[in-house]
Design a protein around this motif. Structure first.
Motif, PDB file in Angstrom:
ATOM      1  N   ASN A   9       9.752   5.451  -5.981  1.00  0.00           N
ATOM      2  CA  ASN A   9       9.552   4.436  -7.011  1.00  0.00           C
ATOM      3  C   ASN A   9       8.625   4.962  -8.107  1.00  0.00           C
ATOM      4  O   ASN A   9       7.458   5.257  -7.862  1.00  0.00           O
ATOM      5  N   GLU A  10       9.154   5.055  -9.298  1.00  0.00           N
ATOM      6  CA  GLU A  10       8.417   5.624 -10.429  1.00  0.00           C
ATOM      7  C   GLU A  10       7.181   4.804 -10.787  1.00  0.00           C
ATOM      8  O   GLU A  10       6.091   5.351 -10.999  1.00  0.00           O
ATOM      9  N   ASP A  11       7.330   3.477 -10.843  1.00  0.00           N
ATOM     10  CA  ASP A  11       6.210   2.620 -11.226  1.00  0.00           C
ATOM     11  C   ASP A  11       5.074   2.687 -10.211  1.00  0.00           C
ATOM     12  O   ASP A  11       3.894   2.720 -10.585  1.00  0.00           O
ATOM     13  N   ALA A  12       5.423   2.688  -8.937  1.00  0.00           N
ATOM     14  CA  ALA A  12       4.403   2.742  -7.896  1.00  0.00           C
ATOM     15  C   ALA A  12       3.616   4.047  -7.971  1.00  0.00           C
ATOM     16  O   ALA A  12       2.376   4.048  -7.903  1.00  0.00           O
ATOM     17  N   LEU A  13       4.309   5.153  -8.113  1.00  0.00           N
ATOM     18  CA  LEU A  13       3.643   6.454  -8.181  1.00  0.00           C
ATOM     19  C   LEU A  13       2.752   6.531  -9.415  1.00  0.00           C
ATOM     20  O   LEU A  13       1.608   7.007  -9.349  1.00  0.00           O
ATOM     21  N   TYR A  14       3.251   6.071 -10.543  1.00  0.00           N
ATOM     22  CA  TYR A  14       2.468   6.088 -11.777  1.00  0.00           C
ATOM     23  C   TYR A  14       1.179   5.275 -11.604  1.00  0.00           C
ATOM     24  O   TYR A  14       0.091   5.719 -12.006  1.00  0.00           O
ATOM     25  N   SER A  68      -0.370   0.159   3.746  1.00  0.00           N
ATOM     26  CA  SER A  68       0.778  -0.280   2.941  1.00  0.00           C
ATOM     27  C   SER A  68       1.651   0.881   2.486  1.00  0.00           C
ATOM     28  O   SER A  68       2.863   0.732   2.324  1.00  0.00           O
ATOM     29  N   ALA A  69       1.045   2.044   2.269  1.00  0.00           N
ATOM     30  CA  ALA A  69       1.823   3.198   1.811  1.00  0.00           C
ATOM     31  C   ALA A  69       2.815   3.673   2.861  1.00  0.00           C
ATOM     32  O   ALA A  69       3.817   4.319   2.540  1.00  0.00           O
ATOM     33  N   ALA A  70       2.540   3.355   4.122  1.00  0.00           N
ATOM     34  CA  ALA A  70       3.405   3.804   5.213  1.00  0.00           C
ATOM     35  C   ALA A  70       4.592   2.882   5.455  1.00  0.00           C
ATOM     36  O   ALA A  70       5.465   3.188   6.272  1.00  0.00           O
ATOM     37  N   VAL A  71       4.634   1.760   4.742  1.00  0.00           N
ATOM     38  CA  VAL A  71       5.733   0.809   4.895  1.00  0.00           C
ATOM     39  C   VAL A  71       6.951   1.316   4.123  1.00  0.00           C
ATOM     40  O   VAL A  71       6.843   1.719   2.977  1.00  0.00           O
ATOM     41  N   VAL A 117       5.031  -0.793  -4.813  1.00  0.00           N
ATOM     42  CA  VAL A 117       4.656  -1.221  -6.162  1.00  0.00           C
ATOM     43  C   VAL A 117       3.488  -2.204  -6.101  1.00  0.00           C
ATOM     44  O   VAL A 117       2.529  -2.106  -6.882  1.00  0.00           O
ATOM     45  N   ALA A 118       3.550  -3.150  -5.166  1.00  0.00           N
ATOM     46  CA  ALA A 118       2.492  -4.152  -5.038  1.00  0.00           C
ATOM     47  C   ALA A 118       1.171  -3.505  -4.630  1.00  0.00           C
ATOM     48  O   ALA A 118       0.100  -3.868  -5.138  1.00  0.00           O
ATOM     49  N   TYR A 119       1.232  -2.536  -3.722  1.00  0.00           N
ATOM     50  CA  TYR A 119       0.015  -1.857  -3.271  1.00  0.00           C
ATOM     51  C   TYR A 119      -0.598  -1.040  -4.409  1.00  0.00           C
ATOM     52  O   TYR A 119      -1.810  -1.116  -4.668  1.00  0.00           O
ATOM     53  N   ALA A 120       0.219  -0.272  -5.103  1.00  0.00           N
ATOM     54  CA  ALA A 120      -0.280   0.537  -6.216  1.00  0.00           C
ATOM     55  C   ALA A 120      -0.825  -0.350  -7.331  1.00  0.00           C
ATOM     56  O   ALA A 120      -1.813  -0.002  -7.987  1.00  0.00           O
ATOM     57  N   SER A 121      -0.208  -1.508  -7.541  1.00  0.00           N
ATOM     58  CA  SER A 121      -0.699  -2.448  -8.554  1.00  0.00           C
ATOM     59  C   SER A 121      -2.076  -2.981  -8.177  1.00  0.00           C
ATOM     60  O   SER A 121      -2.957  -3.138  -9.040  1.00  0.00           O
ATOM     61  N   LEU A 122      -2.274  -3.267  -6.902  1.00  0.00           N
ATOM     62  CA  LEU A 122      -3.581  -3.723  -6.432  1.00  0.00           C
ATOM     63  C   LEU A 122      -4.634  -2.642  -6.653  1.00  0.00           C
ATOM     64  O   LEU A 122      -5.731  -2.917  -7.157  1.00  0.00           O
ATOM     65  N   ALA A 181     -12.579   3.540  -1.440  1.00  0.00           N
ATOM     66  CA  ALA A 181     -11.380   2.899  -0.881  1.00  0.00           C
ATOM     67  C   ALA A 181     -10.202   2.996  -1.845  1.00  0.00           C
ATOM     68  O   ALA A 181      -9.059   3.177  -1.415  1.00  0.00           O
ATOM     69  N   VAL A 182     -10.472   2.895  -3.149  1.00  0.00           N
ATOM     70  CA  VAL A 182      -9.399   3.053  -4.144  1.00  0.00           C
ATOM     71  C   VAL A 182      -8.859   4.481  -4.102  1.00  0.00           C
ATOM     72  O   VAL A 182      -7.643   4.703  -4.082  1.00  0.00           O
ATOM     73  N   ILE A 183      -9.769   5.449  -4.085  1.00  0.00           N
ATOM     74  CA  ILE A 183      -9.347   6.852  -4.056  1.00  0.00           C
ATOM     75  C   ILE A 183      -8.589   7.156  -2.763  1.00  0.00           C
ATOM     76  O   ILE A 183      -7.540   7.806  -2.782  1.00  0.00           O
ATOM     77  N   ALA A 184      -9.117   6.664  -1.647  1.00  0.00           N
ATOM     78  CA  ALA A 184      -8.461   6.908  -0.354  1.00  0.00           C
ATOM     79  C   ALA A 184      -7.089   6.240  -0.303  1.00  0.00           C
ATOM     80  O   ALA A 184      -6.125   6.818   0.223  1.00  0.00           O
ATOM     81  N   GLY A 185      -6.989   5.030  -0.847  1.00  0.00           N
ATOM     82  CA  GLY A 185      -5.698   4.349  -0.877  1.00  0.00           C
ATOM     83  C   GLY A 185      -4.683   5.083  -1.731  1.00  0.00           C
ATOM     84  O   GLY A 185      -3.519   5.231  -1.346  1.00  0.00           O
ATOM     85  N   SER A 186      -5.131   5.578  -2.875  1.00  0.00           N
ATOM     86  CA  SER A 186      -4.249   6.356  -3.741  1.00  0.00           C
ATOM     87  C   SER A 186      -3.838   7.653  -3.073  1.00  0.00           C
ATOM     88  O   SER A 186      -2.681   8.078  -3.168  1.00  0.00           O
ATOM     89  N   ALA A 187      -4.786   8.292  -2.387  1.00  0.00           N
ATOM     90  CA  ALA A 187      -4.474   9.537  -1.672  1.00  0.00           C
ATOM     91  C   ALA A 187      -3.452   9.284  -0.576  1.00  0.00           C
ATOM     92  O   ALA A 187      -2.489  10.055  -0.413  1.00  0.00           O
TER      93      ALA A 187
END
Length: 205
Positions: free
Chosen positions: A145-150, A87-90, A97-102, A126-132
């Motif tokens: 996007n500020e909210d997604a990064l936060y 999702s981060a590559a989209v 935002v939706a991916y980071a919220s998940l 998986a959470v750490i890898a997704g965030s990375a």
């Protein structure tokens, strides 16, 4: 997979209904809603249209909002996170935002439900890898996007707080370097503060 968008949009709202949530969570006969949805929406960014991916991510996140669906998603968090990979590559800020919220939802519930399967090592990784992935993604950086990064920073910070082995996993995946860069360069005060707190956690070990 483009045709699945309307169904995902309907399901996204249905899982918020207490009666529907109870039904989905108690289905017998081998049917599992989350596994079926994950199988239908998993794949690299090029395989899943952004609208379908967005609805899937919002649906998965909505599952944390009712008691019955939350019980189901905690049992299948790894399946959900696997489906969200890529999702981060989209190139779509709403998807980010939706991916980071998940990621943040999973992280918070893993912290609060220590004895639950959602706190299993493979889910945490998986959470750490997704965030990375998010922090290193050129597409995410371009959207700015500020909210997604936060939320991505907060997710990894939540699961690794006072957990030395998780701090090392995050360091190995490049989160420390990415957080330091954000702390030094980002314009948003709240993002900078979150990144600085993450850096402090890394520096304490």
């Amino acid at each position: 997979k483009a045709q699945i968008f309307p169904a995902l949009d309907v399901m996204r709202m249905l899982v918020l209904n207490a009666y529907a949530a109870k039904y989905f969570a108690s289905c017998q006969g081998g049917f599992n809603l989350l596994e079926a949805l994950a199988a239908a929406t998993a794949g690299p960014a090029s395989d899943v249209p952004a609208p379908a991916r967005l609805m899937a991510l919002r649906l998965f996140t909505n599952c944390f909002r009712t008691t019955d669906m939350r019980a189901l998603v905690t049992q299948h968090a790894k399946t959900v996170l696997d489906a969200a990979q890529g999702s981060a590559a989209v190139s779509n800020a709403q998807v980010h935002v939706a991916y980071a919220s998940l990621l943040l939802n999973v992280a918070v519930h893993a912290r609060d439900e220590v004895a639950s399967p959602i706190n299993a090592d493979d889910v945490i990784r998986a959470v750490i890898a997704g965030s990375a992935d998010f922090l290193h993604s050129a597409a995410a950086a371009a959207s700015g996007n500020e909210d997604a990064l936060y939320r991505a920073l907060a997710a990894v910070g939540t699961v690794m707080w006072e957990k030395p082995e998780r701090i090392q996993t995050a360091r190995d995946l490049g989160v420390a370097a990415a957080a330091e860069k954000v702390a030094n360069t980002h314009a948003s005060p709240k993002v900078k503060e979150c990144a600085q707190q993450l850096c402090a956690a890394f520096n304490s070990r």
